[in-house]
Design a protein around this motif. Structure first.
Motif, PDB file in Angstrom:
ATOM      1  N   UNK A  79      -1.900 -12.167   2.123  1.00  0.00           N
ATOM      2  CA  UNK A  79      -1.791 -11.249   0.988  1.00  0.00           C
ATOM      3  C   UNK A  79      -1.698  -9.807   1.484  1.00  0.00           C
ATOM      4  N   UNK A  80      -2.488  -9.454   2.485  1.00  0.00           N
ATOM      5  CA  UNK A  80      -2.438  -8.097   3.045  1.00  0.00           C
ATOM      6  C   UNK A  80      -1.096  -7.835   3.737  1.00  0.00           C
ATOM      7  N   UNK A  81      -0.596  -8.848   4.415  1.00  0.00           N
ATOM      8  CA  UNK A  81       0.717  -8.722   5.070  1.00  0.00           C
ATOM      9  C   UNK A  81       1.809  -8.506   4.021  1.00  0.00           C
ATOM     10  N   UNK A  82       1.768  -9.265   2.941  1.00  0.00           N
ATOM     11  CA  UNK A  82       2.733  -9.111   1.850  1.00  0.00           C
ATOM     12  C   UNK A  82       2.616  -7.715   1.233  1.00  0.00           C
ATOM     13  N   UNK A  83       1.380  -7.274   0.998  1.00  0.00           N
ATOM     14  CA  UNK A  83       1.150  -5.947   0.421  1.00  0.00           C
ATOM     15  C   UNK A  83       1.777  -4.869   1.312  1.00  0.00           C
ATOM     16  N   UNK A  84       1.509  -4.967   2.622  1.00  0.00           N
ATOM     17  CA  UNK A  84       2.049  -3.965   3.555  1.00  0.00           C
ATOM     18  C   UNK A  84       3.569  -3.999   3.560  1.00  0.00           C
ATOM     19  N   UNK A  85       4.141  -5.200   3.497  1.00  0.00           N
ATOM     20  CA  UNK A  85       5.596  -5.326   3.468  1.00  0.00           C
ATOM     21  C   UNK A  85       6.177  -4.669   2.220  1.00  0.00           C
ATOM     22  N   UNK A  86       5.539  -4.875   1.070  1.00  0.00           N
ATOM     23  CA  UNK A  86       6.047  -4.341  -0.201  1.00  0.00           C
ATOM     24  C   UNK A  86       5.715  -2.864  -0.401  1.00  0.00           C
ATOM     25  N   UNK A  87       4.537  -2.433   0.087  1.00  0.00           N
ATOM     26  CA  UNK A  87       4.062  -1.079  -0.190  1.00  0.00           C
ATOM     27  C   UNK A  87       4.162  -0.120   0.991  1.00  0.00           C
ATOM     28  N   UNK A  88       4.374  -0.667   2.183  1.00  0.00           N
ATOM     29  CA  UNK A  88       4.503   0.184   3.365  1.00  0.00           C
ATOM     30  C   UNK A  88       3.174   0.596   3.987  1.00  0.00           C
ATOM     31  N   UNK A  89       2.076   0.121   3.475  1.00  0.00           N
ATOM     32  CA  UNK A  89       0.750   0.444   4.013  1.00  0.00           C
ATOM     33  C   UNK A  89      -0.187  -0.716   3.698  1.00  0.00           C
ATOM     34  N   UNK A  90      -1.276  -0.772   4.441  1.00  0.00           N
ATOM     35  CA  UNK A  90      -2.272  -1.802   4.168  1.00  0.00           C
ATOM     36  C   UNK A  90      -2.900  -1.591   2.790  1.00  0.00           C
ATOM     37  N   UNK A  91      -3.462  -2.630   2.218  1.00  0.00           N
ATOM     38  CA  UNK A  91      -4.125  -2.496   0.914  1.00  0.00           C
ATOM     39  C   UNK A  91      -5.270  -1.495   0.975  1.00  0.00           C
TER      40      UNK A  91
END
Length: 98
Positions: A79-91
């Motif tokens: 989930x954190x990897x997906x977040x970083x991919x979509x948002x450009x930064x860690x959650x």
């Protein structure tokens, strides 16, 4: 704290928490089926029940802790990897832990 930061924190709680909860649910179902296949018995409903043999209670507790814990870790990391991919930064708050 900015409104966007609050929204990101809330969204991460939903995304990350949802992923972890879903992983725990799936892992528990898989664990129950595996326990039944390996032992020929249903998993103990409550390993704390004194009528459950110590060997069975300890075995189920160790196995379920490991399986569910690992599933939750994998889900949280993905989930954190997906977040970083979509948002450009860690959650939000992920780097602050530990």
């Amino acid at each position: 704290m900015s409104q966007e930061n609050v929204a990101d924190k809330l969204l991460w709680k939903v995304v990350g928490g949802g992923a972890v909860a879903a992983a725990a649910f799936v892992a528990k179902k898989a664990l129950d089926g595996s326990w039944r296949a390996a032992t020929g018995n249903p998993p103990p409903n409550n390993p704390e029940d004194p009528d459950v043999a110590w060997k069975e209670a300890i075995g189920f507790a160790l196995l379920s802790g490991a399986v569910i814990g690992l599933a939750q870790l994998v889900a949280a990391r993905n989930a954190a990897k997906y977040w970083r991919h979509r948002r450009g930064a860690l959650p939000p708050g992920l780097r602050d832990v530990g």
